[in-house]
Write a protein that holds these residues in place. Structure first.
Motif, short mmCIF file in Angstrom:
data_model
loop_
_atom_site.label_atom_id
_atom_site.label_comp_id
_atom_site.label_asym_id
_atom_site.label_seq_id
_atom_site.Cartn_x
_atom_site.Cartn_y
_atom_site.Cartn_z
N ALA A 91 0.72 -1.21 -0.05
CA ALA A 91 0.20 0.09 0.00
C ALA A 91 0.97 1.33 0.08
O ALA A 91 0.53 2.40 -0.77
CB ALA A 91 -0.99 -0.25 1.19
N MET A 92 2.25 1.16 0.57
CA MET A 92 2.82 2.31 0.65
C MET A 92 3.42 2.62 -0.66
O MET A 92 3.53 3.87 -1.06
CB MET A 92 3.94 2.02 1.61
N VAL A 93 3.95 1.49 -1.31
CA VAL A 93 4.52 1.82 -2.71
C VAL A 93 3.34 2.29 -3.80
O VAL A 93 3.73 3.28 -4.27
CB VAL A 93 5.24 0.42 -3.18
N ASP A 94 2.43 1.85 -3.30
CA ASP A 94 1.02 2.26 -4.26
C ASP A 94 0.81 3.72 -4.08
O ASP A 94 0.75 4.90 -4.91
CB ASP A 94 -0.22 1.52 -4.13
N THR A 98 1.35 7.17 -6.53
CA THR A 98 0.20 8.05 -6.62
C THR A 98 0.66 9.52 -6.53
O THR A 98 0.41 10.37 -7.40
CB THR A 98 -1.07 7.99 -5.78
N TYR A 99 1.35 9.78 -5.48
CA TYR A 99 2.08 11.15 -5.33
C TYR A 99 2.94 11.62 -6.55
O TYR A 99 2.92 12.59 -7.08
CB TYR A 99 3.06 10.90 -4.14
N ARG A 100 3.76 10.51 -7.07
CA ARG A 100 4.62 10.89 -8.19
C ARG A 100 3.86 11.20 -9.46
O ARG A 100 4.12 12.01 -10.04
CB ARG A 100 5.60 9.70 -8.51
N GLY A 102 0.83 12.20 -9.67
CA GLY A 102 0.14 13.46 -9.39
C GLY A 102 1.11 14.73 -9.42
O GLY A 102 0.79 15.93 -9.09
N GLY A 103 2.43 14.56 -9.64
CA GLY A 103 3.40 15.77 -9.50
C GLY A 103 3.76 16.02 -8.34
O GLY A 103 4.30 17.29 -8.04
N PHE A 104 3.78 15.07 -7.14
CA PHE A 104 4.04 15.37 -5.94
C PHE A 104 5.30 15.02 -5.57
O PHE A 104 5.23 13.62 -5.40
CB PHE A 104 2.74 15.15 -4.86
N ASP A 105 6.45 15.70 -5.16
CA ASP A 105 7.64 14.99 -4.92
C ASP A 105 7.67 15.08 -3.27
O ASP A 105 7.68 15.85 -2.57
CB ASP A 105 8.62 16.04 -5.13
N LEU A 106 8.04 13.81 -2.89
CA LEU A 106 7.94 13.52 -1.41
C LEU A 106 9.53 13.89 -0.82
O LEU A 106 10.32 12.96 -0.99
CB LEU A 106 7.54 12.04 -1.18
N GLU A 107 9.61 15.11 -0.62
CA GLU A 107 10.90 15.49 -0.08
C GLU A 107 11.14 15.54 1.58
O GLU A 107 11.18 16.58 2.17
CB GLU A 107 11.22 16.88 -0.50
N THR A 108 10.96 14.30 2.07
CA THR A 108 11.00 14.29 3.56
C THR A 108 11.28 12.39 3.92
O THR A 108 11.22 11.81 3.04
CB THR A 108 9.65 14.40 4.21
#
Length: 238
Positions: A91-94, A98-100, A102-108
């Motif tokens: 679920a975490m990978v999915d 989804t973030y990627r 949607g153009g959302f970079d997870l910088e944390t």
């Protein structure tokens, strides 16, 4: 709604002097956005007052004991759905994909299902999608609200606000199964070691990035959300 989600994301983030210094501006932004009714704003008042009056070290200490030393109060949503099962990793990978998409970079260094991160992502999404996911996750949000209320924690107000945005009444968000789960003992060192071991997993490139800076957030609140076509599949159904 973008303003409210960004503000609530910051209120659930690890306390910093920057957030503390801008707490009045966050309260003003929440009120001006018009997404929260009077009851939801009143529910947030104790947390806003604590931020305004408490020493930052006390804020940070209570935050760690509340959220980092208790699995039943974890801000990682999939913890409440999957525990340590394999389904959680999938679920975490999915969700990360989804973030990627949607153009959302997870910088944390936080996990993708960390609620402040999820709220930051949702602040870029259409209103209908936001409400659909919050409704999906309402049983978790309701359980966290109940547990925090039992501990007389002012953070309960953030979950009341999220349920208000979702349009779900507190009594309707109650999950007897989740609420009945015994609260963790924050002094259980064995359980705490397990939490720290799990926290070593990182999904973002910058472990110090965290949430966006408060002043940048306030300055860019009126920026239209990015147009992205993918839809979050729903934390509550993962």
């Amino acid at each position: 709604m973008q303003k409210s989600l960004k503000c609530l994301s910051l209120l659930l983030a690890y306390p910093s002097t920057e957030i503390q210094n801008e707490i009045e501006a966050l309260g003003t932004a929440l009120e001006a956005d018009g997404q929260l009714n009077g009851a939801a704003l009143d529910a947030l008042a104790p947390l806003m007052a604590r931020y305004a009056d408490a020493d930052i070290w006390d804020l940070q200490e209570s935050y760690v004991e509340m959220f980092d030393r208790s699995r039943t109060l974890s801000l990682n949503l999939f913890e409440h759905l999957h525990g340590e099962s394999r389904e959680r990793g999938s679920a975490m990978v999915d969700l990360l994909e989804t973030y990627r998409s949607g153009g959302f970079d997870l910088e944390t260094s936080e996990l993708p299902d960390h609620l402040p991160v999820l709220l930051e992502y949702l602040s870029t999404r259409p209103v209908g999608e936001v409400r659909e996911l919050l409704v999906d996750a309402s049983h978790i949000l309701g359980a966290l609200h109940t547990r925090l209320t039992r501990r007389s924690s002012p953070y309960a107000g953030v979950f009341a606000a999220l349920l208000s945005i979702a349009g779900v009444a507190l009594e309707e968000a109650t999950s007897p199964e989740l609420v009945a789960e015994p609260d963790d003992d924050p002094n259980d060192l064995e359980a705490l070691d397990a939490v720290w071991e799990e926290a070593e997993v990182t999904f973002g490139p910058d472990p110090n990035a965290g949430c966006p800076q408060v002043r940048d957030m306030l300055a860019n609140m009126d920026t239209p959300p990015a147009a992205a076509r993918s839809q979050l599949t729903g934390a509550g159904n993962a």
